[in-house]
Each structure stands twice: as structure tokens, then as C-alpha cells.
Design an enzyme around this catalytic site. Structure first.
Site, mmCIF file in Angstrom:
data_model
loop_
_atom_site.group_PDB
_atom_site.id
_atom_site.type_symbol
_atom_site.label_atom_id
_atom_site.label_comp_id
_atom_site.label_asym_id
_atom_site.label_seq_id
_atom_site.Cartn_x
_atom_site.Cartn_y
_atom_site.Cartn_z
ATOM 1 N N SER A 141 0.425 -6.743 8.683
ATOM 2 C CA SER A 141 1.318 -7.899 8.855
ATOM 3 C C SER A 141 1.761 -7.974 10.305
ATOM 4 C CB SER A 141 2.547 -7.735 7.960
ATOM 5 O OG SER A 141 3.537 -8.693 8.292
ATOM 6 N N TYR A 154 9.776 -2.480 5.303
ATOM 7 C CA TYR A 154 8.442 -3.090 5.122
ATOM 8 C C TYR A 154 7.663 -3.015 6.436
ATOM 9 C CZ TYR A 154 5.119 -7.026 4.420
ATOM 10 O OH TYR A 154 4.004 -7.830 4.339
HETATM 11 N N1 LIG Z 1 2.056 -13.909 2.548
HETATM 12 C C1 LIG Z 1 2.477 -13.545 3.755
HETATM 13 O O1 LIG Z 1 3.209 -14.283 4.438
HETATM 14 C C2 LIG Z 1 2.023 -12.233 4.331
HETATM 15 C C3 LIG Z 1 2.206 -12.013 5.699
HETATM 16 C C4 LIG Z 1 1.792 -10.798 6.240
HETATM 17 C C5 LIG Z 1 1.189 -9.847 5.457
HETATM 18 N N2 LIG Z 1 1.024 -10.082 4.119
HETATM 19 C C6 LIG Z 1 0.359 -9.031 3.331
HETATM 20 O O2 LIG Z 1 -0.701 -9.609 2.598
HETATM 21 C C7 LIG Z 1 -0.973 -8.806 1.431
HETATM 22 C C8 LIG Z 1 -1.041 -9.693 0.210
HETATM 23 O O3 LIG Z 1 0.257 -10.245 -0.033
HETATM 24 P P1 LIG Z 1 0.466 -11.710 -0.615
HETATM 25 O O4 LIG Z 1 1.232 -12.467 0.375
HETATM 26 O O5 LIG Z 1 -0.812 -12.224 -1.129
HETATM 27 O O6 LIG Z 1 1.510 -11.356 -1.786
HETATM 28 P P2 LIG Z 1 1.434 -11.591 -3.347
HETATM 29 O O7 LIG Z 1 1.054 -12.997 -3.630
HETATM 30 O O8 LIG Z 1 2.751 -11.101 -3.871
HETATM 31 O O9 LIG Z 1 0.251 -10.631 -3.823
HETATM 32 C C9 LIG Z 1 0.394 -9.234 -3.892
HETATM 33 C C10 LIG Z 1 -0.260 -8.762 -5.171
HETATM 34 O O10 LIG Z 1 -0.203 -7.331 -5.203
HETATM 35 C C11 LIG Z 1 0.163 -6.957 -6.534
HETATM 36 N N3 LIG Z 1 0.756 -5.638 -6.573
HETATM 37 C C12 LIG Z 1 2.005 -5.272 -6.203
HETATM 38 N N4 LIG Z 1 2.204 -3.978 -6.436
HETATM 39 C C13 LIG Z 1 1.051 -3.498 -6.994
HETATM 40 C C14 LIG Z 1 0.663 -2.229 -7.473
HETATM 41 N N5 LIG Z 1 1.493 -1.179 -7.440
HETATM 42 N N6 LIG Z 1 -0.590 -2.098 -7.992
HETATM 43 C C15 LIG Z 1 -1.430 -3.149 -8.047
HETATM 44 N N7 LIG Z 1 -1.098 -4.383 -7.613
HETATM 45 C C16 LIG Z 1 0.137 -4.553 -7.092
HETATM 46 C C17 LIG Z 1 1.161 -8.023 -6.921
HETATM 47 O O11 LIG Z 1 1.378 -8.019 -8.326
HETATM 48 P P3 LIG Z 1 2.780 -8.616 -8.881
HETATM 49 O O12 LIG Z 1 2.770 -10.089 -8.612
HETATM 50 O O13 LIG Z 1 2.727 -8.262 -10.325
HETATM 51 O O14 LIG Z 1 3.848 -7.888 -8.101
HETATM 52 C C18 LIG Z 1 0.478 -9.270 -6.410
HETATM 53 O O15 LIG Z 1 -0.433 -9.767 -7.367
HETATM 54 C C19 LIG Z 1 0.150 -7.776 1.376
HETATM 55 O O16 LIG Z 1 -0.344 -6.549 1.910
HETATM 56 C C20 LIG Z 1 1.222 -8.353 2.282
HETATM 57 O O17 LIG Z 1 2.057 -7.359 2.825
HETATM 58 C C21 LIG Z 1 1.421 -11.246 3.539
#
Ligand SMILES: NC(=O)c1ccc[n+]([C@@H]2O[C@H](COP(=O)([O-])OP(=O)(O)OC[C@H]3O[C@@H](n4cnc5c(N)ncnc54)[C@H](OP(=O)(O)O)[C@@H]3O)[C@@H](O)[C@H]2O)c1
Length: 248
Positions: A141, A154
Site C-alpha cells: 500500500s 496498518y
Molecule cells: N482498496 C484500497 O484502497 C487499498 C489501497 C492500498 C492497498 N490495499 C491492499 O489491497 C489488498 C486487497 O484489499 P481490498 O481493498 O481488495 O480489500 P477487501 O475488498 O476488503 O478484500 C480483502 C479480502 O481479504 C479477505 N480476508 C481478510 N482476512 C482474511 C483471512 N484471514 N484469510 C483469508 N481472507 C481474508 C477479506 O474477507 P472479508 O471480507 O471476509 O474480511 C476480503 O475478501 C489488501 O492487501 C489491502 O491492504 C488496498
């Protein structure tokens, strides 16, 4: 892009960036392993993946659980016999200040998922990635490079992930395995809503040079590029895709 015959594990495949990534790998004919804790969300994603005709497995697993992590690797090997790519996208974000009583509880909740699980899956997958000269893409991130308030725990874990990415790249490079990270800026997913932050993605637009928020498919495109042979010379890198957020 055609990734026919490649076997790809995507964690966090039930939602957001991981979901779009699993869909794009299936569209590219890869054999895709969808991993998430949320079975209902993965069902939706797997329907979209199946429509492309590629083979897939859906594994309900908590990546922070030792037995589940082992089961992810074992199930993949049993079904497909090899591993070419590991995408670590699963993570949680908790909003909160160092001055909050809940800060350490939030950290304890995140560390096993956002960092330890990636180290463990890397250890478990590495012997098989060496056999295929495969690669790993870790989703970090821009928070790993900023000092934004209220996401200190985080951000610290993401900074550690950047260092682990370089360390793993250095250690596995002589075996032909590439390890890279991607650092997205704000990207429309459920992550802010789930973090408890008192703002929305719309509030973050003005914090980017391009005055926009990314869609998950923009990050997924970059993940596929890094996972493919097109990037055969790239390892130990961290690609920022943030609409100019870091320059503000
Ligand atoms: N979106 C942004 O703005 C952003 C920016 C920078 C970096 N990121 C990074 O991008 C990556 C994806 O995030 P996203 O934005 O796509 O978020 P998201 O939509 O919340 O997706 C994350 C997924 O990971 C699952 N998860 C959480 N804990 C888990 C576990 N212990 N075992 C297996 N699965 C698990 C979640 O399940 P649940 O829904 O059941 O919790 C969710 O389906 C992350 O590493 C995040 O830090 C995102």
C-alpha cells in the site's frame, strides 16, 4: 494475455482487488485457486471465473491459520500438481490512533493476516515455485511509504511487507523465483468501510494529483503483468499505482 497452464493462488479472492485479480487470471486461462474466509463472496467471484472456462478451486481458509495455510498449498498441489504464482492480497485494515486504547488490539488482529500469513505462505510455496521458476506478488500500500495519521499499525505492517518482499526476492532470485510488491493508493473496495474510518473514498479524491480513485481492475492488470513472463526481468520491485497520491 494468455496464461494457459499456469497455476495461480490468489488470497483475498472474495472481494475487491483479489476478486478482480482471480477473475482476470481465469480470463487469461490460468488455473486459479481462490482463497478467502468468506465463502458467499467467493461464490459470486467463482461464477464469473467459471464463465471463462478455465479450471479453478475455491478454498475457504483463514490465511493466518497454520493448518489452513498448509491446506491451501496441499489442495493446490493435489488438484494441479504445481504452483506458478502466489498473489497475497488478503488483508484487513483497522483505523485508529496510537492514543486509542484499542490500538494494540487492532495491531494484534492485523499482524497475523497482513504479515505473518504472507511469510508463512511464502515459506510453504517456495519449494514449489523454485520447481516452476514462478513468482510472488504481494499487495502492499502507499500507506507503507506515508506517515498518515490513524493508520499507523496498518502502515507499519505494509512497510514490513515491502522489506520482506525485497528479502524474499534476494533469497529466491538465484533459484529463478521473482518476488514483487504493488502499492496501490485508494482503490474502490470494501476496505475503508470495514476499517471503521470516518471518511469515504470520495473524500480521498482530492488527496491525489489526478483527482480520482482507482478501480480494482487497474490493480489486477498490474498484478497479471508482474505475474507473467512479460516481467521476467523484474524482481524485488514495488510498483506504485496511486493516481499521484504519494506526490501530494
Ligand atoms: N482498496 C484500497 O484502497 C487499498 C489501497 C492500498 C492497498 N490495499 C491492499 O489491497 C489488498 C486487497 O484489499 P481490498 O481493498 O481488495 O480489500 P477487501 O475488498 O476488503 O478484500 C480483502 C479480502 O481479504 C479477505 N480476508 C481478510 N482476512 C482474511 C483471512 N484471514 N484469510 C483469508 N481472507 C481474508 C477479506 O474477507 P472479508 O471480507 O471476509 O474480511 C476480503 O475478501 C489488501 O492487501 C489491502 O491492504 C488496498
Amino acid at each position: 494475455m494468455n496464461l494457459k497452464g499456469k497455476v495461480v493462488i490468489v488470497s483475498g479472492a472474495g472481494s475487491g482487488i483479489g476478486a478482480k485479480t482471480a477473475e482476470f487470471f481465469s480470463r487469461a486461462n490460468a488455473n486459479t485457486v481462490l482463497v478467502d474466509m468468506n465463502e458467499a463472496k467467493m461464490k459470486n467471484v467463482s461464477e464469473k471465473c467459471k464463465a471463462f472456462g478455465a479450471e479453478l478451486i475455491v478454498i475457504k481458509a483463514d490465511v493466518s491459520n497454520n493448518e489452513d495455510a498448509k491446506r491451501i498449498i496441499d489442495t493446490t498441489l493435489k488438484k494441479f500438481g504445481k504452483i506458478d504464482v502466489l498473489v497475497n492480497s488478503a488483508a484487513v485494515a483497522c483505523y485508529g490512533s496510537i492514543l486509542d486504547e484499542t490500538f494494540m488490539k487492532s495491531y494484534d488482529g492485523m499482524v497475523n493476516i497482513n504479515l505473518r500469513a504472507i511469510l508463512q505462505l511464502t515459506c510453504l510455496a517456495a519449494p514449489y515455485l523454485i520447481k516452476t521458476k514462478g513468482n510472488i506478488v504481494n499487495i502492499s500500500s502507499v500507506a507503507s511509504m506515508q506517515t498518515s495519521r490513524n493508520i499507523g499499525a496498518y502502515a507499519t505492517l505494509k512497510a514490513a511487507l515491502n522489506h520482506f518482499t525485497r528479502t524474499a526476492a534476494a533469497e529466491l532470485g538465484c533459484s529463478g523465483v521473482r518476488v514483487n510488491a504493488i502499492s496501490p493508493g485508494p482503490t474502490y473496495t470494501d476496505i475503508i468501510k470495514n476499517s471503521g474510518a470516518p471518511f469515504t473514498f470520495e473524500d480521498l479524491k482530492s488527496a491525489t494529483l489526478l483527482n480520482r480513485i482507482s478501480e480494482p481492475d487497474e490493480i489486477a492488470d498490474l498484478i497479471l503483468y508482474l505475474a507473467s513472463d512479460k516481467s521476467k526481468g523484474i524482481t524485488g520491485s514495488n510498483f506504485v499505482i496511486d493516481n499521484g497520491n504519494l506526490l501530494m
